[in-house]
Design an enzyme around this catalytic site. Structure first.
Site, mmCIF file in Angstrom:
data_model
loop_
_atom_site.group_PDB
_atom_site.id
_atom_site.type_symbol
_atom_site.label_atom_id
_atom_site.label_comp_id
_atom_site.label_asym_id
_atom_site.label_seq_id
_atom_site.Cartn_x
_atom_site.Cartn_y
_atom_site.Cartn_z
ATOM 1 N N GLY A 85 97.093 13.628 16.109
ATOM 2 C CA GLY A 85 96.863 12.462 15.267
ATOM 3 C C GLY A 85 96.163 11.381 16.073
ATOM 4 O O GLY A 85 95.709 11.614 17.197
ATOM 5 N N ASN A 137 98.306 9.102 27.229
ATOM 6 C CA ASN A 137 97.279 8.095 26.982
ATOM 7 C C ASN A 137 97.930 6.719 26.956
ATOM 8 O O ASN A 137 99.113 6.595 26.638
ATOM 9 C CB ASN A 137 96.609 8.373 25.627
ATOM 10 C CG ASN A 137 95.348 7.537 25.404
ATOM 11 O OD1 ASN A 137 94.772 6.986 26.334
ATOM 12 N ND2 ASN A 137 94.921 7.461 24.153
ATOM 13 N N THR A 138 97.162 5.700 27.285
ATOM 14 C CA THR A 138 97.634 4.321 27.131
ATOM 15 C C THR A 138 96.982 3.739 25.886
ATOM 16 O O THR A 138 95.906 4.182 25.468
ATOM 17 C CB THR A 138 97.261 3.446 28.339
ATOM 18 O OG1 THR A 138 95.831 3.411 28.457
ATOM 19 C CG2 THR A 138 97.872 3.992 29.622
ATOM 20 N N HIS A 139 97.629 2.727 25.309
ATOM 21 C CA HIS A 139 97.073 2.094 24.107
ATOM 22 C C HIS A 139 97.430 0.608 24.119
ATOM 23 O O HIS A 139 98.582 0.258 24.389
ATOM 24 C CB HIS A 139 97.638 2.758 22.840
ATOM 25 C CG HIS A 139 97.045 2.208 21.587
ATOM 26 N ND1 HIS A 139 95.741 2.493 21.205
ATOM 27 C CD2 HIS A 139 97.545 1.385 20.635
ATOM 28 C CE1 HIS A 139 95.486 1.850 20.066
ATOM 29 N NE2 HIS A 139 96.560 1.172 19.704
ATOM 30 N N ASP A 145 96.824 8.184 18.019
ATOM 31 C CA ASP A 145 97.850 7.350 18.657
ATOM 32 C C ASP A 145 99.218 7.534 17.984
ATOM 33 O O ASP A 145 99.962 6.572 17.785
ATOM 34 C CB ASP A 145 97.440 5.866 18.632
ATOM 35 C CG ASP A 145 96.134 5.633 19.366
ATOM 36 O OD1 ASP A 145 95.949 6.259 20.427
ATOM 37 O OD2 ASP A 145 95.303 4.855 18.895
ATOM 38 N N ARG A 150 87.084 8.940 22.998
ATOM 39 C CA ARG A 150 86.698 10.075 22.169
ATOM 40 C C ARG A 150 87.932 10.890 21.840
ATOM 41 O O ARG A 150 88.776 11.124 22.710
ATOM 42 C CB ARG A 150 85.702 10.937 22.943
ATOM 43 C CG ARG A 150 84.797 11.732 22.057
ATOM 44 C CD ARG A 150 83.644 12.298 22.854
ATOM 45 N NE ARG A 150 82.675 11.320 23.310
ATOM 46 C CZ ARG A 150 81.821 10.664 22.546
ATOM 47 N NH1 ARG A 150 81.826 10.839 21.243
ATOM 48 N NH2 ARG A 150 80.968 9.806 23.055
ATOM 49 N N LEU A 151 88.057 11.299 20.597
ATOM 50 C CA LEU A 151 89.191 12.146 20.222
ATOM 51 C C LEU A 151 88.977 13.549 20.784
ATOM 52 O O LEU A 151 87.891 14.120 20.648
ATOM 53 C CB LEU A 151 89.319 12.219 18.699
ATOM 54 C CG LEU A 151 89.830 10.964 17.998
ATOM 55 C CD1 LEU A 151 89.790 11.159 16.480
ATOM 56 C CD2 LEU A 151 91.246 10.621 18.436
ATOM 57 N N LEU A 152 90.004 14.076 21.410
ATOM 58 C CA LEU A 152 89.912 15.438 21.940
ATOM 59 C C LEU A 152 90.060 16.446 20.801
ATOM 60 O O LEU A 152 90.845 16.232 19.875
ATOM 61 C CB LEU A 152 91.033 15.684 22.953
ATOM 62 C CG LEU A 152 90.973 14.870 24.249
ATOM 63 C CD1 LEU A 152 92.229 15.136 25.078
ATOM 64 C CD2 LEU A 152 89.729 15.214 25.055
ATOM 65 N N SER A 209 101.386 0.445 25.143
ATOM 66 C CA SER A 209 102.186 1.661 25.027
ATOM 67 C C SER A 209 101.579 2.776 25.870
ATOM 68 O O SER A 209 100.367 2.809 26.089
ATOM 69 C CB SER A 209 102.240 2.145 23.568
ATOM 70 O OG SER A 209 102.709 1.136 22.700
ATOM 71 N N ARG A 237 82.028 19.048 18.594
ATOM 72 C CA ARG A 237 83.166 18.560 19.382
ATOM 73 C C ARG A 237 83.917 19.739 20.009
ATOM 74 O O ARG A 237 84.395 19.661 21.135
ATOM 75 C CB ARG A 237 84.106 17.761 18.477
ATOM 76 C CG ARG A 237 85.300 17.143 19.199
ATOM 77 C CD ARG A 237 86.227 16.433 18.231
ATOM 78 N NE ARG A 237 85.528 15.415 17.455
ATOM 79 C CZ ARG A 237 85.263 14.192 17.907
ATOM 80 N NH1 ARG A 237 85.653 13.833 19.107
ATOM 81 N NH2 ARG A 237 84.627 13.320 17.162
#
Length: 197
Positions: free
Chosen positions: A142, A106-108, A144, A90-92, A135, A64
């Site tokens: 972390g 980011n949107t969630h 979100d 994907r988590l950065l 949101s 990663r």
């Protein structure tokens, strides 16, 4: 004029809405590049608006962190003022987050801190809640868990499925994203630095 880079993994419906908003000469931000971690259908939106794209396929890197270094190098070419994650699944790596935060949003599809993670809509339905939401947040290291910039409630209706509920959340998500980008560009919204985890 705020320079925005958008990172996607899929169809890019939020990207499309942002491109349409930014096509208005009065909108104070422009999308300068769209990147993805896989060959994404959303590239078609970028092409339709004449926006350059880049691809950093996650599977072609051993780790990663290596993927993150190449992603970071590609972003730096375009000198964006803001990086928007638009369905990047994907988590950065921390190195990328640390390089851009708090100018990384980011949107969630949930009313954070309720239902973080990849299955926010499914988790809300499973919990039997009467309402969920959408949101827009600053990305931190972390899941979100970064500072919330905007959010709105969306009711859960009797008989809702994951699909029907998500389809009602998406327009709210898109509108909030556009409002946040506009507010950042106009200087009406200061980005809070994420707290170190």
């Amino acid at each position: 004029m705020l320079r925005v880079a958008v990172l996607i993994s899929g169809t890019g419906s939020n990207l499309r809405a942002l491109l349409e908003a930014a096509a208005d000469p009065g909108f104070p931000a422009r999308v300068v590049v769209v990147g993805a971690d896989r060959q994404a259908d959303g590239f078609a939106h970028a092409e339709a608006f004449g926006i350059p794209t880049f691809l950093v396929p996650f599977r072609e890197f051993e780790t990663r962190e290596e993927w993150g270094r190449e992603l970071q190098a590609q972003l730096e070419v375009w000198s964006p003022d803001l990086v928007v994650l638009s369905g990047l699944m994907r988590l950065l790596p921390a190195s990328v987050v640390d390089a851009w935060a708090p100018h990384l949003i980011n949107t969630h599809p949930a009313y954070l801190p309720e239902f973080p993670g990849a299955h926010g809509v499914r988790d809300a339905l499973a919990a039997g809640v009467a309402e969920t939401g959408a949101s827009v947040i600053v990305v931190d290291n972390g899941v979100d868990s970064g500072p919330i910039l905007a959010q709105q409630r969306v009711p859960v209706l009797p008989g809702d499925t994951e699909h029907t509920l998500h389809e009602r959340i998406k327009p709210v998500e898109r509108r909030l994203l556009i409002e946040v980008v506009r507010a950042i560009a106009a200087g009406d919204l200061a980005l809070p630095a994420p707290e170190p985890h």
